[in-house]
Design a protein around this motif. Sequence first.
Motif, PDB file in Angstrom:
ATOM      1  N   ARG A 184       0.878  -1.188   0.000  1.00  0.00           N
ATOM      2  CA  ARG A 184       0.000   0.000   0.000  1.00  0.00           C
ATOM      3  C   ARG A 184       0.910   1.231   0.000  1.00  0.00           C
ATOM      4  N   VAL A 185       1.184   1.703  -1.213  1.00  0.00           N
ATOM      5  CA  VAL A 185       2.162   2.775  -1.411  1.00  0.00           C
ATOM      6  C   VAL A 185       1.459   4.014  -1.953  1.00  0.00           C
ATOM      7  N   GLY A 186       1.595   5.120  -1.241  1.00  0.00           N
ATOM      8  CA  GLY A 186       1.059   6.387  -1.731  1.00  0.00           C
ATOM      9  C   GLY A 186       2.057   7.048  -2.672  1.00  0.00           C
ATOM     10  N   ILE A 187       1.534   7.594  -3.771  1.00  0.00           N
ATOM     11  CA  ILE A 187       2.380   8.247  -4.776  1.00  0.00           C
ATOM     12  C   ILE A 187       2.030   9.727  -4.827  1.00  0.00           C
ATOM     13  N   ILE A 188       3.025  10.576  -4.573  1.00  0.00           N
ATOM     14  CA  ILE A 188       2.845  12.027  -4.689  1.00  0.00           C
ATOM     15  C   ILE A 188       3.468  12.434  -6.012  1.00  0.00           C
ATOM     16  N   GLY A 189       2.625  12.614  -7.021  1.00  0.00           N
ATOM     17  CA  GLY A 189       3.100  12.850  -8.377  1.00  0.00           C
ATOM     18  C   GLY A 189       3.285  14.319  -8.690  1.00  0.00           C
ATOM     19  N   ALA A 217      -6.475   5.147  -7.477  1.00  0.00           N
ATOM     20  CA  ALA A 217      -6.662   6.597  -7.479  1.00  0.00           C
ATOM     21  C   ALA A 217      -6.651   7.149  -6.065  1.00  0.00           C
ATOM     22  N   GLU A 218      -7.077   6.339  -5.110  1.00  0.00           N
ATOM     23  CA  GLU A 218      -7.113   6.771  -3.713  1.00  0.00           C
ATOM     24  C   GLU A 218      -5.712   7.095  -3.200  1.00  0.00           C
ATOM     25  N   LEU A 219      -4.713   6.408  -3.730  1.00  0.00           N
ATOM     26  CA  LEU A 219      -3.346   6.548  -3.226  1.00  0.00           C
ATOM     27  C   LEU A 219      -2.478   7.441  -4.104  1.00  0.00           C
ATOM     28  N   LEU A 220      -3.091   8.181  -5.014  1.00  0.00           N
ATOM     29  CA  LEU A 220      -2.332   9.067  -5.910  1.00  0.00           C
ATOM     30  C   LEU A 220      -2.755  10.515  -5.701  1.00  0.00           C
ATOM     31  N   ARG A 221      -1.789  11.390  -5.555  1.00  0.00           N
ATOM     32  CA  ARG A 221      -2.026  12.829  -5.497  1.00  0.00           C
ATOM     33  C   ARG A 221      -1.053  13.522  -6.447  1.00  0.00           C
ATOM     34  N   ASN A 222      -1.564  14.294  -7.377  1.00  0.00           N
ATOM     35  CA  ASN A 222      -0.721  15.101  -8.267  1.00  0.00           C
ATOM     36  C   ASN A 222      -0.755  16.551  -7.808  1.00  0.00           C
ATOM     37  N   VAL A 223       0.348  17.242  -7.948  1.00  0.00           N
ATOM     38  CA  VAL A 223       0.425  18.644  -7.543  1.00  0.00           C
ATOM     39  C   VAL A 223       0.784  19.501  -8.750  1.00  0.00           C
ATOM     40  N   LEU A 224       0.415  20.774  -8.695  1.00  0.00           N
ATOM     41  CA  LEU A 224       0.724  21.691  -9.787  1.00  0.00           C
ATOM     42  C   LEU A 224       2.158  22.190  -9.727  1.00  0.00           C
ATOM     43  N   PRO A 226       5.761  21.225  -7.878  1.00  0.00           N
ATOM     44  CA  PRO A 226       6.408  20.186  -7.070  1.00  0.00           C
ATOM     45  C   PRO A 226       7.380  20.743  -6.045  1.00  0.00           C
ATOM     46  N   ASN A 227       6.840  21.362  -4.991  1.00  0.00           N
ATOM     47  CA  ASN A 227       7.688  21.941  -3.949  1.00  0.00           C
ATOM     48  C   ASN A 227       7.403  21.269  -2.602  1.00  0.00           C
ATOM     49  N   THR A 228       8.126  21.692  -1.585  1.00  0.00           N
ATOM     50  CA  THR A 228       8.027  21.054  -0.269  1.00  0.00           C
ATOM     51  C   THR A 228       6.643  21.217   0.344  1.00  0.00           C
ATOM     52  N   GLU A 229       6.079  22.431   0.220  1.00  0.00           N
ATOM     53  CA  GLU A 229       4.773  22.697   0.834  1.00  0.00           C
ATOM     54  C   GLU A 229       3.690  21.814   0.224  1.00  0.00           C
ATOM     55  N   ASN A 230       3.701  21.680  -1.101  1.00  0.00           N
ATOM     56  CA  ASN A 230       2.690  20.845  -1.746  1.00  0.00           C
ATOM     57  C   ASN A 230       2.915  19.371  -1.454  1.00  0.00           C
ATOM     58  N   GLY A 231       4.169  18.972  -1.287  1.00  0.00           N
ATOM     59  CA  GLY A 231       4.437  17.595  -0.871  1.00  0.00           C
ATOM     60  C   GLY A 231       3.879  17.322   0.514  1.00  0.00           C
ATOM     61  N   TYR A 232       4.010  18.305   1.400  1.00  0.00           N
ATOM     62  CA  TYR A 232       3.453  18.183   2.752  1.00  0.00           C
ATOM     63  C   TYR A 232       1.937  18.028   2.695  1.00  0.00           C
ATOM     64  N   ARG A 233       1.267  18.886   1.915  1.00  0.00           N
ATOM     65  CA  ARG A 233      -0.196  18.833   1.845  1.00  0.00           C
ATOM     66  C   ARG A 233      -0.681  17.495   1.282  1.00  0.00           C
ATOM     67  N   ASN A 252       9.675  14.248  -6.439  1.00  0.00           N
ATOM     68  CA  ASN A 252      11.044  14.731  -6.269  1.00  0.00           C
ATOM     69  C   ASN A 252      11.394  14.797  -4.779  1.00  0.00           C
ATOM     70  N   ASP A 253      12.649  15.133  -4.503  1.00  0.00           N
ATOM     71  CA  ASP A 253      13.124  15.165  -3.124  1.00  0.00           C
ATOM     72  C   ASP A 253      12.429  16.243  -2.295  1.00  0.00           C
ATOM     73  N   LYS A 254      12.122  17.372  -2.914  1.00  0.00           N
ATOM     74  CA  LYS A 254      11.475  18.447  -2.164  1.00  0.00           C
ATOM     75  C   LYS A 254      10.129  17.986  -1.612  1.00  0.00           C
ATOM     76  N   MET A 255       9.348  17.317  -2.433  1.00  0.00           N
ATOM     77  CA  MET A 255       8.049  16.845  -1.958  1.00  0.00           C
ATOM     78  C   MET A 255       8.220  15.714  -0.938  1.00  0.00           C
TER      79      MET A 255
END
Length: 341
Positions: A184-189, A217-224, A226-233, A252-255
Amino acid sequence: MARPGMRATVRDIAAETGLSIATVSRVLNGQTNVAPHTRELVLQAVGRLGEQAPRPRARQEAMAGGTIYVRCPYLLTDYFGLIVSSVGETVELHGGQMILSTGESAQHTPVLSGLPDRPDIAGAILILPPESGDELVRLRDRRFPFVVIDPRTPPPKDIVAVSAAHFAGARRLMAHVVELGHRRVGIIGGPVKWLPSEARLAGYTASLADVGVLPSAELLRNVLEPNTENGYRAACELLDLPERPTALVAFNDKMAVGALWAAAERGLSVPGDLSVAGFDDIDIGRATLPMLTTVRQPLQEMGRMAVTLLTRLLSRHRLEALHVSLGTDLVVRGSTGPAPY
């Protein structure tokens, strides 16, 4: 040593220095793949042999035309800064000069159409260009030499591009995660429709499919952005699911650092309760505790390769490998561990 009254040859300089004829030739032809101390040995020998010796060619001959326009319409953080720095250093080694256009405001400045009309610009390097493929095609059709680094979208035909092997790197990283027992792996795309985002997501899901896990889809989040703050959210959303993931893999590493923040905020230990991994291997990933498992992109080599390819375009060489994909390396550190049971 050359005889009096006769011109010294490359062979004479090789005998004088103890170097190979090929190495001496590279120095005299202004090539850059020579160690500094070796170059100095050859130049000293040329000085000792005086006017009889063949003189080194000017470096400018290696980069016909002079000034290179480098467009990087982003903040020069450690990611883009590494690429731009290596481009600048390599341009200088080739005897050229660089004009740099950078900063996010430059994204809204239409510059490509005017580049062929500038007599002071020999060619261009475009880093993650926001322009459409059609604009790149129009620039190509005007026979203006340019190279794209890390294209945002699939590069059109006959456009020279350099990137990292995003799919292979992501697949290897996720293979490491699933080998540790995580399912069960979450992906922050990253941003949707970015070529690197799509390639990395495909690599992540391919390794999950290898162990019979279908994309969720439940475990995927894409961000506009790719910075640290959006990775946190994004990590907060994933970790607050009724059944939280046991691992998070970020674009990426920042997220990924943002994901570490979210884990710490919830009292989760890394990697005991949660594994976290990133991509890029920039400095921020080595400043965390634990340090990040990640994929090392050859950022500086991408810059060097782009200048080399542009030099060949300027010299009107035929290029067969129009899209060069450079290999990546998995870097395992302390942020990934066995899945909790």
